[in-house]
Enzyme design. Structure first.
Site, PDB file in Angstrom:
ATOM      1  N   ARG A  19     -26.267   9.678  -5.116  1.00 35.07           N
ATOM      2  CA  ARG A  19     -25.000   9.730  -5.833  1.00 35.07           C
ATOM      3  C   ARG A  19     -24.982   8.619  -6.870  1.00 35.07           C
ATOM      4  O   ARG A  19     -25.362   7.479  -6.587  1.00 35.07           O
ATOM      5  CB  ARG A  19     -23.806   9.579  -4.874  1.00 35.07           C
ATOM      6  N   HIS A  28     -29.953  15.838 -12.708  1.00 27.62           N
ATOM      7  CA  HIS A  28     -29.445  16.306 -11.411  1.00 27.62           C
ATOM      8  C   HIS A  28     -30.240  17.518 -10.921  1.00 27.62           C
ATOM      9  O   HIS A  28     -29.673  18.572 -10.600  1.00 27.62           O
ATOM     10  CB  HIS A  28     -27.957  16.639 -11.499  1.00 27.62           C
TER      11      HIS A  28
END
Length: 313
Positions: free
Chosen positions: A228, A276
């Site tokens: 994250r 990502h």
């Protein structure tokens, strides 16, 4: 009478998941009507398949729902929704785990072997002045030793890297070293020539890697973050990179996504940005997890990957 399952993960995802979800439910012996539009009678829905940014903000009308089944591993964007009182399950599926192991292993090996100097052919025929260490001489620390972290730890250990895992609470990890708590965190960071971040994002883990803790890393350490973005204090990381204390950071996740144009990470010579891609949810395997959880709910078995609201994951 068939169950009613509301696919509330957004219209964009239904063409990707529809066929797989129907097949997975049939394989589990679950007869279900799947809704893709907002139900006329929310109180008739038995299960909700959800993804952040999906079709529901208020879960209160869904009074019969036995579980909300999230398609993402992360639940930080939904767990704080005060209207969501139904059981919430996060996604842990085999395809996602395999993808994460591949991404982490590839980047740990890349940093271990110093391959960046050769990748674009910019260094010419300029072999390293010293023989590089073997994997057994390169300690790796994985922060976050849940299912993903342990899978990555096992893969790295199989390549002879000395792996230390860290979690906030004790974990039984056969064959792997796992530290925990504040004292364990410092010890884990001080030995990490390569650091992998796989923690969930909670109030306790936000900015976990701040200036003080970055300073605990050995000089020149590499960081790989597919977990994250907010686990790292961006300004502190940039300062550590500029000072040469952190040798390189490979970042797959960010506070704002897509990473804004002009962000310092884009142009920094010691930062690699990936968009990502480390471990996306694979529809075929994720659908099986959803279907199994629905079968479990109907047969009185505990749900898989049930979120602990107090811990936030």
């Amino acid at each position: 009478m068939p169950l009613t399952v509301y696919f509330a993960a957004g219209a964009r995802l239904w063409p990707v998941y529809g066929e797989h979800l129907r097949a997975a439910l049939a394989a589990e012996g679950v007869e279900a009507e799947i809704l893709t539009d907002t139900p006329t009678d929310p109180a008739a829905v038995d299960y909700i398949v959800f993804a952040p940014g999906g079709d529901i903000a208020d879960f209160r009308p869904y009074t019969r729902v036995k579980a909300v089944l999230n398609l993402w591993a992360g639940v930080e964007r939904i767990v704080g929704n005060a209207t969501l009182t139904q059981p919430l399950c996060r996604m842990v599926d085999a395809g996602m785990t395999e993808g994460m192991v591949e991404y982490v292993t590839a980047n740990v090996l890349r940093h271990h072997l110093g391959l960046d100097r050769y990748l674009l052919g910019q260094d010419g025929w300029n072999p390293a002045e010293e023989v590089p260490p073997l994997a057994r001489e390169r300690p790796v620390t994985v922060l976050g030793f849940g299912e993903l972290g342990q899978a990555c730890g096992r893969a790295l250990a199989a390549l002879n890297f000395p792996v230390t895992g860290w979690s906030r609470t004790p974990r039984a990890t056969p064959g792997l070293t796992c530290l925990h708590g504040p004292e364990g965190l410092e010890a884990a960071l001080r030995r990490a020539q390569i650091l992998v971040l796989l923690l969930p994002l909670t109030a306790e883990t936000a900015n976990l890697l701040n200036a003080e803790r970055l300073a605990w890393l050995p000089r020149g350490a590499a960081i790989v973050n597919p977990g994250r973005g907010p686990l790292i204090d961006d300004a502190a990381l940039l300062a550590a990179l500029d000072a040469g204390h952190v040798g390189h950071a490979t970042l797959d996740v960010f506070r704002t996504e897509p990473l804004p144009e002009g962000h310092p990470f884009w142009a920094h010579p010691r930062v690699t940005v990936t968009p990502h891609i480390a471990a996306g949810t694979r529809p075929i395997t994720a659908a099986r997890v959803v279907a199994e959880n629905i079968r479990r709910g109907e047969t009185g078995q505990p749900f898989l990957h049930l979120v602990d609201r107090a811990r936030g994951y």
